[in-house]
Design a protein around this motif. Structure first.
Motif, PDB file in Angstrom:
ATOM      1  N   ARG A   1     -20.206  38.607  -5.701  1.00 27.01           N
ATOM      2  CA  ARG A   1     -21.642  38.718  -6.626  1.00 27.01           C
ATOM      3  C   ARG A   1     -21.530  38.313  -7.699  1.00 27.01           C
ATOM      4  N   LEU A   2     -22.359  37.501  -8.478  1.00 27.65           N
ATOM      5  CA  LEU A   2     -22.358  37.231  -9.675  1.00 27.65           C
ATOM      6  C   LEU A   2     -23.727  37.449 -10.447  1.00 27.65           C
ATOM      7  N   GLU A   3     -23.271  37.929 -11.468  1.00 29.08           N
ATOM      8  CA  GLU A   3     -24.466  38.421 -12.412  1.00 29.08           C
ATOM      9  C   GLU A   3     -24.453  37.608 -13.555  1.00 29.08           C
ATOM     10  N   VAL A   4     -25.653  37.492 -14.364  1.00 30.59           N
ATOM     11  CA  VAL A   4     -25.650  36.630 -15.702  1.00 30.59           C
ATOM     12  C   VAL A   4     -24.527  36.716 -16.165  1.00 30.59           C
ATOM     13  N   GLY A   5     -24.063  35.659 -16.800  1.00 29.69           N
ATOM     14  CA  GLY A   5     -22.839  35.198 -17.743  1.00 29.69           C
ATOM     15  C   GLY A   5     -21.647  35.394 -16.976  1.00 29.69           C
ATOM     16  N   ASP A   6     -21.830  35.374 -15.705  1.00 25.94           N
ATOM     17  CA  ASP A   6     -20.397  35.293 -14.853  1.00 25.94           C
ATOM     18  C   ASP A   6     -20.197  33.757 -14.816  1.00 25.94           C
ATOM     19  N   VAL A   7     -18.987  33.353 -14.324  1.00 27.94           N
ATOM     20  CA  VAL A   7     -18.372  32.107 -14.312  1.00 27.94           C
ATOM     21  C   VAL A   7     -17.503  32.132 -13.195  1.00 27.94           C
ATOM     22  N   MET A   8     -17.506  31.359 -12.102  1.00 37.52           N
ATOM     23  CA  MET A   8     -16.654  31.078 -10.951  1.00 37.52           C
ATOM     24  C   MET A   8     -16.234  29.629 -10.724  1.00 37.52           C
ATOM     25  N   VAL A   9     -14.910  29.548 -10.359  1.00 39.11           N
ATOM     26  CA  VAL A   9     -14.269  28.298 -10.115  1.00 39.11           C
ATOM     27  C   VAL A   9     -14.319  28.163  -8.776  1.00 39.11           C
ATOM     28  N   PHE A  10     -14.541  26.593  -8.322  1.00 38.72           N
ATOM     29  CA  PHE A  10     -14.428  26.114  -7.036  1.00 38.72           C
ATOM     30  C   PHE A  10     -13.614  25.015  -6.963  1.00 38.72           C
ATOM     31  N   PRO A  11     -12.320  25.470  -6.313  1.00 30.33           N
ATOM     32  CA  PRO A  11     -11.086  24.333  -6.519  1.00 30.33           C
ATOM     33  C   PRO A  11     -11.661  22.999  -5.686  1.00 30.33           C
ATOM     34  N   GLN A  12     -11.159  21.882  -6.108  1.00 31.61           N
ATOM     35  CA  GLN A  12     -11.385  20.680  -5.507  1.00 31.61           C
ATOM     36  C   GLN A  12     -11.294  20.702  -4.071  1.00 31.61           C
ATOM     37  N   ALA A  13     -12.255  20.023  -3.498  1.00 30.14           N
ATOM     38  CA  ALA A  13     -12.575  19.954  -2.070  1.00 30.14           C
ATOM     39  C   ALA A  13     -12.627  21.080  -1.115  1.00 30.14           C
ATOM     40  N   MET A  14     -12.925  21.976  -1.737  1.00 29.05           N
ATOM     41  CA  MET A  14     -12.914  23.458  -0.945  1.00 29.05           C
ATOM     42  C   MET A  14     -14.563  23.553  -0.444  1.00 29.05           C
ATOM     43  N   LEU A  15     -14.595  23.837   0.756  1.00 29.78           N
ATOM     44  CA  LEU A  15     -16.015  24.545   1.055  1.00 29.78           C
ATOM     45  C   LEU A  15     -16.531  25.601   0.309  1.00 29.78           C
ATOM     46  N   HIS A  16     -17.767  25.373  -0.328  1.00 30.08           N
ATOM     47  CA  HIS A  16     -18.324  26.477  -0.970  1.00 30.08           C
ATOM     48  C   HIS A  16     -19.505  26.475  -1.099  1.00 30.08           C
ATOM     49  N   PHE A  17     -20.299  27.548  -1.594  1.00 36.87           N
ATOM     50  CA  PHE A  17     -21.790  27.734  -1.249  1.00 36.87           C
ATOM     51  C   PHE A  17     -22.340  28.780  -2.331  1.00 36.87           C
ATOM     52  N   GLN A  18     -23.571  28.773  -2.570  1.00 32.54           N
ATOM     53  CA  GLN A  18     -24.106  30.027  -3.394  1.00 32.54           C
ATOM     54  C   GLN A  18     -25.511  30.265  -2.748  1.00 32.54           C
ATOM     55  N   ILE A  19     -25.702  31.700  -2.772  1.00 28.67           N
ATOM     56  CA  ILE A  19     -26.897  32.261  -1.950  1.00 28.67           C
ATOM     57  C   ILE A  19     -27.592  33.240  -3.383  1.00 28.67           C
ATOM     58  N   ASN A  20     -29.067  33.249  -3.348  1.00 25.08           N
ATOM     59  CA  ASN A  20     -29.755  34.010  -4.111  1.00 25.08           C
ATOM     60  C   ASN A  20     -29.699  35.337  -3.516  1.00 25.08           C
ATOM     61  N   VAL A  21     -28.985  36.428  -4.016  1.00 30.31           N
ATOM     62  CA  VAL A  21     -29.454  37.736  -3.387  1.00 30.31           C
ATOM     63  C   VAL A  21     -30.261  38.743  -4.192  1.00 30.31           C
ATOM     64  N   GLY A  22     -30.793  38.138  -5.267  1.00 30.74           N
ATOM     65  CA  GLY A  22     -31.710  38.958  -6.223  1.00 30.74           C
ATOM     66  C   GLY A  22     -32.909  38.995  -6.001  1.00 30.74           C
ATOM     67  N   LYS A  23     -33.754  39.599  -6.532  1.00 32.31           N
ATOM     68  CA  LYS A  23     -35.173  39.823  -6.391  1.00 32.31           C
ATOM     69  C   LYS A  23     -35.993  39.034  -6.998  1.00 32.31           C
ATOM     70  N   SER A  24     -35.324  38.226  -7.830  1.00 32.64           N
ATOM     71  CA  SER A  24     -36.009  37.033  -8.661  1.00 32.64           C
ATOM     72  C   SER A  24     -35.307  35.583  -8.528  1.00 32.64           C
ATOM     73  N   PRO A  25     -36.204  34.807  -8.888  1.00 28.58           N
ATOM     74  CA  PRO A  25     -35.277  33.473  -8.752  1.00 28.58           C
ATOM     75  C   PRO A  25     -34.104  33.363  -9.912  1.00 28.58           C
ATOM     76  N   ALA A  26     -33.197  32.515  -9.510  1.00 22.80           N
ATOM     77  CA  ALA A  26     -31.914  32.534 -10.095  1.00 22.80           C
ATOM     78  C   ALA A  26     -31.669  31.000 -10.518  1.00 22.80           C
ATOM     79  N   THR A  27     -30.879  30.821 -11.740  1.00 23.32           N
ATOM     80  CA  THR A  27     -30.264  29.728 -12.218  1.00 23.32           C
ATOM     81  C   THR A  27     -28.908  29.501 -12.602  1.00 23.32           C
ATOM     82  N   ALA A  28     -28.131  28.508 -12.394  1.00 24.05           N
ATOM     83  CA  ALA A  28     -26.820  28.343 -12.650  1.00 24.05           C
ATOM     84  C   ALA A  28     -26.469  26.818 -13.176  1.00 24.05           C
ATOM     85  N   TYR A  29     -25.507  26.828 -14.009  1.00 27.03           N
ATOM     86  CA  TYR A  29     -25.142  25.431 -14.260  1.00 27.03           C
ATOM     87  C   TYR A  29     -23.907  25.311 -13.880  1.00 27.03           C
ATOM     88  N   VAL A  30     -23.493  24.066 -13.176  1.00 33.09           N
ATOM     89  CA  VAL A  30     -22.272  23.910 -12.871  1.00 33.09           C
ATOM     90  C   VAL A  30     -21.653  22.460 -13.680  1.00 33.09           C
TER      91      VAL A  30
END
Length: 187
Positions: free
Chosen positions: A132-161
């Motif tokens: 679970r990521l909160e504001v300011g958190d960073v996550m790395v997805f290695p090359q070619a790995m299957l990956h996903f993101q799901i908004n689990v909060g009670k408000s809209p979410a925004t991320a930059y990649v």
């Protein structure tokens, strides 16, 4: 001066002249794209505006069945990325919105700037790495790995990649599995 010394001096100066000649290569998307990207615009015709991207401004409304809006800044829409080996995207999630399982031929770094999401990837040993990521958190997805993101909060979410390719590919796993063009007798 020996021939070897002359050779090293020549190599040194030829390397410098190459670096000076190719400070940047703002692509020209009106021309065909080759294996190394787009042909370069004439540097004499490049202005500061080519180095500024404004496509991430303002609110973005999730506009599809997945409850997301993805705004891309790849070399075809931000030609300054041409040849630099980088690109960006903005991910906007409605409550419950998802970026379905997918992969790229590049690595990816995600920075969450609004909301709360669960993000993760699955490696080639079928081990899931997620958090679970909160504001300011960073996550790395290695090359070619299957990956996903799901908004689990009670408000809209925004991320930059950021991806380490100027025009990275994207393969959505659900559509690859269920919307391919294989004949029914083999699928």
């Amino acid at each position: 001066m020996s021939n070897l010394s002359i050779f090293f001096v020549f190599c040194f100066f030829s390397t410098l002249s190459h670096a000076i000649e190719f400070n940047f290569c703002v692509g020209d998307p009106s021309l065909p794209r080759g294996s190394q990207g787009y042909a370069c615009k004439d540097p004499a015709k490049v202005t500061t505006d080519y180095f500024v991207y404004t496509g991430f401004r303002g609110e973005k409304t999730p506009n599809n069945v997945f409850g997301n809006n993805v705004t891309l800044a790849f070399s075809n829409v931000f030609p300054t990325f041409n040849g630099l080996g980088i690109s960006l995207a903005r991910l906007d999630f409605a409550v419950g919105g998802v970026i379905p399982i997918h992969s790229h031929c590049t690595s990816e770094i995600l920075n969450l700037v609004k909301g709360s999401i669960i993000a993760g990837f699955i490696d080639t040993n079928n081990i899931a790495y997620y958090n679970r990521l909160e504001v300011g958190d960073v996550m790395v997805f290695p090359q070619a790995m299957l990956h996903f993101q799901i908004n689990v909060g009670k408000s809209p979410a925004t991320a930059y990649v950021s991806l380490n390719g100027a025009n990275p590919t994207l393969q959505l796993t659900p559509t690859s599995l269920f919307a391919e063009n294989l004949p029914a007798d083999i699928a």
